[in-house]
Structures are given as structure tokens and as C-alpha cells.
Motif scaffolding. Structure first.
Motif, PDB file in Angstrom:
ATOM      1  N   THR A  76     -14.930  11.011   9.656  1.00  0.00           N
ATOM      2  CA  THR A  76     -15.376  12.323  10.099  1.00  0.00           C
ATOM      3  C   THR A  76     -16.417  12.875   9.136  1.00  0.00           C
ATOM      4  O   THR A  76     -16.775  12.228   8.148  1.00  0.00           O
ATOM      5  CB  THR A  76     -14.180  13.293  10.202  1.00  0.00           C
ATOM      6  OG1 THR A  76     -14.593  14.493  10.862  1.00  0.00           O
ATOM      7  CG2 THR A  76     -13.615  13.629   8.827  1.00  0.00           C
ATOM      8  N   ASN A  77     -16.870  14.080   9.419  1.00  0.00           N
ATOM      9  CA  ASN A  77     -17.768  14.828   8.547  1.00  0.00           C
ATOM     10  C   ASN A  77     -16.911  15.591   7.536  1.00  0.00           C
ATOM     11  O   ASN A  77     -16.074  16.407   7.926  1.00  0.00           O
ATOM     12  CB  ASN A  77     -18.610  15.786   9.403  1.00  0.00           C
ATOM     13  CG  ASN A  77     -19.671  16.517   8.619  1.00  0.00           C
ATOM     14  OD1 ASN A  77     -19.447  16.945   7.483  1.00  0.00           O
ATOM     15  ND2 ASN A  77     -20.829  16.702   9.233  1.00  0.00           N
ATOM     16  N   TYR A  78     -17.104  15.338   6.265  1.00  0.00           N
ATOM     17  CA  TYR A  78     -16.295  16.011   5.248  1.00  0.00           C
ATOM     18  C   TYR A  78     -16.549  17.514   5.198  1.00  0.00           C
ATOM     19  O   TYR A  78     -15.721  18.274   4.673  1.00  0.00           O
ATOM     20  CB  TYR A  78     -16.580  15.417   3.863  1.00  0.00           C
ATOM     21  CG  TYR A  78     -16.069  14.006   3.658  1.00  0.00           C
ATOM     22  CD1 TYR A  78     -14.842  13.600   4.166  1.00  0.00           C
ATOM     23  CD2 TYR A  78     -16.818  13.072   2.937  1.00  0.00           C
ATOM     24  CE1 TYR A  78     -14.377  12.308   3.968  1.00  0.00           C
ATOM     25  CE2 TYR A  78     -16.353  11.778   2.726  1.00  0.00           C
ATOM     26  CZ  TYR A  78     -15.132  11.399   3.257  1.00  0.00           C
ATOM     27  OH  TYR A  78     -14.669  10.117   3.056  1.00  0.00           O
ATOM     28  N   SER A  80     -16.788  19.357   7.901  1.00  0.00           N
ATOM     29  CA  SER A  80     -16.212  19.943   9.109  1.00  0.00           C
ATOM     30  C   SER A  80     -15.010  20.805   8.754  1.00  0.00           C
ATOM     31  O   SER A  80     -14.542  20.822   7.609  1.00  0.00           O
ATOM     32  CB  SER A  80     -15.768  18.833  10.067  1.00  0.00           C
ATOM     33  OG  SER A  80     -14.711  18.076   9.479  1.00  0.00           O
ATOM     34  N   SER A 119     -16.538   3.394   3.485  1.00  0.00           N
ATOM     35  CA  SER A 119     -17.150   4.290   4.467  1.00  0.00           C
ATOM     36  C   SER A 119     -18.518   3.786   4.896  1.00  0.00           C
ATOM     37  O   SER A 119     -18.878   3.833   6.080  1.00  0.00           O
ATOM     38  CB  SER A 119     -17.260   5.707   3.895  1.00  0.00           C
ATOM     39  OG  SER A 119     -15.979   6.289   3.727  1.00  0.00           O
ATOM     40  N   PHE A 123     -19.798   2.783   8.578  1.00  0.00           N
ATOM     41  CA  PHE A 123     -20.921   3.536   9.129  1.00  0.00           C
ATOM     42  C   PHE A 123     -22.013   2.587   9.632  1.00  0.00           C
ATOM     43  O   PHE A 123     -22.566   2.784  10.718  1.00  0.00           O
ATOM     44  CB  PHE A 123     -21.504   4.469   8.067  1.00  0.00           C
ATOM     45  CG  PHE A 123     -22.626   5.340   8.579  1.00  0.00           C
ATOM     46  CD1 PHE A 123     -22.360   6.512   9.243  1.00  0.00           C
ATOM     47  CD2 PHE A 123     -23.948   4.971   8.379  1.00  0.00           C
ATOM     48  CE1 PHE A 123     -23.394   7.314   9.730  1.00  0.00           C
ATOM     49  CE2 PHE A 123     -24.990   5.758   8.854  1.00  0.00           C
ATOM     50  CZ  PHE A 123     -24.705   6.934   9.531  1.00  0.00           C
ATOM     51  N   ALA A 134     -24.592  11.522  13.283  1.00  0.00           N
ATOM     52  CA  ALA A 134     -23.860  11.970  12.095  1.00  0.00           C
ATOM     53  C   ALA A 134     -24.732  12.845  11.203  1.00  0.00           C
ATOM     54  O   ALA A 134     -24.232  13.717  10.492  1.00  0.00           O
ATOM     55  CB  ALA A 134     -23.345  10.762  11.313  1.00  0.00           C
ATOM     56  N   TRP A 135     -26.033  12.604  11.215  1.00  0.00           N
ATOM     57  CA  TRP A 135     -26.977  13.453  10.481  1.00  0.00           C
ATOM     58  C   TRP A 135     -27.295  14.724  11.256  1.00  0.00           C
ATOM     59  O   TRP A 135     -27.423  15.814  10.688  1.00  0.00           O
ATOM     60  CB  TRP A 135     -28.273  12.687  10.205  1.00  0.00           C
ATOM     61  CG  TRP A 135     -28.173  11.701   9.095  1.00  0.00           C
ATOM     62  CD1 TRP A 135     -27.865  10.369   9.197  1.00  0.00           C
ATOM     63  CD2 TRP A 135     -28.378  11.950   7.709  1.00  0.00           C
ATOM     64  NE1 TRP A 135     -27.863   9.781   7.963  1.00  0.00           N
ATOM     65  CE2 TRP A 135     -28.193  10.734   7.023  1.00  0.00           C
ATOM     66  CE3 TRP A 135     -28.716  13.081   6.972  1.00  0.00           C
ATOM     67  CZ2 TRP A 135     -28.313  10.614   5.642  1.00  0.00           C
ATOM     68  CZ3 TRP A 135     -28.850  12.977   5.592  1.00  0.00           C
ATOM     69  CH2 TRP A 135     -28.650  11.753   4.944  1.00  0.00           C
ATOM     70  N   GLN A 139     -21.221  19.589  11.812  1.00  0.00           N
ATOM     71  CA  GLN A 139     -19.952  19.686  12.522  1.00  0.00           C
ATOM     72  C   GLN A 139     -19.204  20.971  12.202  1.00  0.00           C
ATOM     73  O   GLN A 139     -19.061  21.345  11.036  1.00  0.00           O
ATOM     74  CB  GLN A 139     -19.070  18.479  12.210  1.00  0.00           C
ATOM     75  CG  GLN A 139     -17.885  18.351  13.157  1.00  0.00           C
ATOM     76  CD  GLN A 139     -17.150  17.032  12.962  1.00  0.00           C
ATOM     77  OE1 GLN A 139     -17.512  16.214  12.122  1.00  0.00           O
ATOM     78  NE2 GLN A 139     -16.120  16.819  13.743  1.00  0.00           N
ATOM     79  N   LYS A 165     -25.953   6.161   5.473  1.00  0.00           N
ATOM     80  CA  LYS A 165     -24.775   7.014   5.644  1.00  0.00           C
ATOM     81  C   LYS A 165     -25.024   8.376   4.995  1.00  0.00           C
ATOM     82  O   LYS A 165     -25.438   8.443   3.839  1.00  0.00           O
ATOM     83  CB  LYS A 165     -23.536   6.373   5.007  1.00  0.00           C
ATOM     84  CG  LYS A 165     -22.256   7.177   5.261  1.00  0.00           C
ATOM     85  CD  LYS A 165     -21.074   6.631   4.470  1.00  0.00           C
ATOM     86  CE  LYS A 165     -21.127   7.026   3.014  1.00  0.00           C
ATOM     87  NZ  LYS A 165     -20.990   8.505   2.833  1.00  0.00           N
ATOM     88  N   HIS A 168     -22.163  13.443   3.309  1.00  0.00           N
ATOM     89  CA  HIS A 168     -21.052  14.291   3.748  1.00  0.00           C
ATOM     90  C   HIS A 168     -20.168  13.607   4.787  1.00  0.00           C
ATOM     91  O   HIS A 168     -19.295  14.248   5.363  1.00  0.00           O
ATOM     92  CB  HIS A 168     -21.597  15.595   4.353  1.00  0.00           C
ATOM     93  CG  HIS A 168     -22.575  15.378   5.474  1.00  0.00           C
ATOM     94  ND1 HIS A 168     -23.933  15.370   5.280  1.00  0.00           N
ATOM     95  CD2 HIS A 168     -22.382  15.132   6.789  1.00  0.00           C
ATOM     96  CE1 HIS A 168     -24.546  15.158   6.438  1.00  0.00           C
ATOM     97  NE2 HIS A 168     -23.614  15.005   7.377  1.00  0.00           N
ATOM     98  N   TRP A 169     -20.349  12.339   5.017  1.00  0.00           N
ATOM     99  CA  TRP A 169     -19.629  11.630   6.080  1.00  0.00           C
ATOM    100  C   TRP A 169     -18.845  10.478   5.476  1.00  0.00           C
ATOM    101  O   TRP A 169     -19.330   9.773   4.595  1.00  0.00           O
ATOM    102  CB  TRP A 169     -20.633  11.100   7.098  1.00  0.00           C
ATOM    103  CG  TRP A 169     -20.032  10.561   8.370  1.00  0.00           C
ATOM    104  CD1 TRP A 169     -19.887  11.218   9.557  1.00  0.00           C
ATOM    105  CD2 TRP A 169     -19.513   9.238   8.589  1.00  0.00           C
ATOM    106  NE1 TRP A 169     -19.310  10.395  10.492  1.00  0.00           N
ATOM    107  CE2 TRP A 169     -19.073   9.178   9.926  1.00  0.00           C
ATOM    108  CE3 TRP A 169     -19.385   8.116   7.776  1.00  0.00           C
ATOM    109  CZ2 TRP A 169     -18.510   8.035  10.462  1.00  0.00           C
ATOM    110  CZ3 TRP A 169     -18.805   6.972   8.311  1.00  0.00           C
ATOM    111  CH2 TRP A 169     -18.380   6.935   9.644  1.00  0.00           C
TER     112      TRP A 169
END
Length: 210
Positions: A76-78, A80, A119, A123, A134-135, A139, A165, A168-169
Motif C-alpha cells: 500500500t501507500n505508507y 494513506s 517492496s 513493485f 502508485a505515483w 492515497q 518504486k 512512500h510505497w
């Protein structure tokens, strides 16, 4: 027909102590594979529940991406909502519901972040559009559809096919303290078998009343 009159008769399977694996991860794998083979949309879909700083629970559907005896992995997006909540409170609950098999699995535990290498490896395996997305996605933040699509186009031009990557993901591993297997049965006399992790690393198995 009213909502109160909606009912299903659960009668497809049973779950007895003599039939369940003594290893909850092995048992999860058996059920997961049956759900994958026998049908049902996205058997790896799971309800992920976290708690915010005011004590309010938050739930959303995420996708399981891996599991072994170390735990259950998702990404996930950290930045978020769930990322911020897990940074404050690492306790988490997962719920899998497989209607075709009339089963659910409840998992409680704590999260730990995956390494940057783990990660990044995952990714880089994602489809190109997902990597750009993701960029593009901030989120959980307020945004218009037009701004979101513009951000996607901007990053698409910036990266082309070589999308790194985002910092933040990344991934989380859910290290479980309990895993409960629920099998629907007639007359609502469902089977509930719960594994609880003991201090010595062994798993205790109990039957719970439905």
C-alpha cells in the motif's frame, strides 16, 4: 422481501478437529487453494481493519500478495490513512470471506514493514499502469478526477517504461497472534476453530461456540 428475510442455508462443508491441520498456515493454504480452484472473484481479497488515534476502526478491501509461516503480506501507500494508522498502532485484523465455500478466516496480529528490497522486487513485477498509478495517487487525500488523471499523464511522460518504486510505497507483513477458521453449518451451528499463538511459539487450538 425485507432484508431481515434474506437467508442462506450453509450446508456445503464441515470442519472438525480431526480434519484440520495442526499448522494454521498450512490450513490457510488448503482453504485458499480450494477457493482459488473452485471459483469466486479474487480469493485473495481481504478486509483489512486498522484503528485510528481516536479509537475508531477503519476497514477496507486489500489484496493478499503472499503468505508463509512468517505472516501475510500486502502492499500500500505508507502515506494513506491505513499507513498513518499502522504507524501509530501496529495492531491489525484481516478477514477473508469465501462465499462459494461458505467459509471465512479471521486473522489478528501486528504489522511489520517489509524491507526496501522486498517492496522493490514486488513493485517491479506490477503492470506498468499500476506502477505509474502508485505515483499519481495521493492515497486518501482529497483530489478531483481531472487532477488525478493529469498526475497520471505527467508521471507517464516523466518515467516512460522505467518507473521506480515511490519512497512512500511498500509492503507490510501481518504477523498473526490468532487465526480463526469458520465453516458455515445448518441452523447457524457453525464450526469455529481458533488457533492462538502461545509464548513458546506453539499454536493452541480451541473450538468456539458459533
Amino acid at each position: 422481501m425485507s432484508i431481515a428475510d434474506l437467508r442462506e442455508n450453509y450446508d456445503k462443508n464441515i470442519l472438525l478437529e480431526k480434519d484440520i491441520s495442526k499448522n494454521p498456515f498450512e490450513q490457510f493454504g488448503i482453504w485458499f487453494e480450494q477457493a482459488r480452484v473452485e471459483g469466486g472473484l479474487e480469493p485473495n481479497a481481504m478486509n483489512v481493519s486498522t484503528v485510528d488515534h481516536n479509537g475508531y476502526p477503519h476497514s477496507r478491501i486489500c489484496l493478499l500478495k503472499d503468505f508463509d509461516e512468517k505472516g501475510f503480506v500486502f502492499f500500500t501507500n505508507y502515506d494513506s490513512d491505513k499507513g498513518h494508522q499502522l504507524a501509530q498502532n501496529p495492531n491489525i485484523s484481516l478477514l477473508f470471506f469465501w462465499m462459494v465455500q461458505q467459509r471465512q478466516v479471521r486473522i489478528q496480529g501486528r504489522v511489520e514493514k517489509l524491507s526496501e528490497q522486498e517492496s522493490t522486487e514486488y513493485f517491479n513485477s506490477r503492470p506498468l499502469g499500476s506502477r505509474i498509478g502508485a505515483w499519481a495517487s495521493k492515497q486518501s487525500q482529497v483530489i478531483t478526477r481531472e487532477d488525478l488523471e493529469q498526475r497520471y499523464q505527467d508521471y507517464e511522460k516523466q518515467f516512460g517504461n522505467d518507473v521506480p518504486k515511490p519512497p512512500h510505497w511498500g509492503g507490510y507483513r501481518v504477523v498473526p497472534s490468532s487465526i480463526e477458521f469458520w465453516q458455515g453449518r445448518p441452523s447457524r451451528l457453525h464450526d469455529r476453530l481458533k488457533f492462538t499463538l502461545e509464548q513458546d511459539g506453539s499454536w493452541n487450538l480451541d473450538r468456539l461456540s458459533p
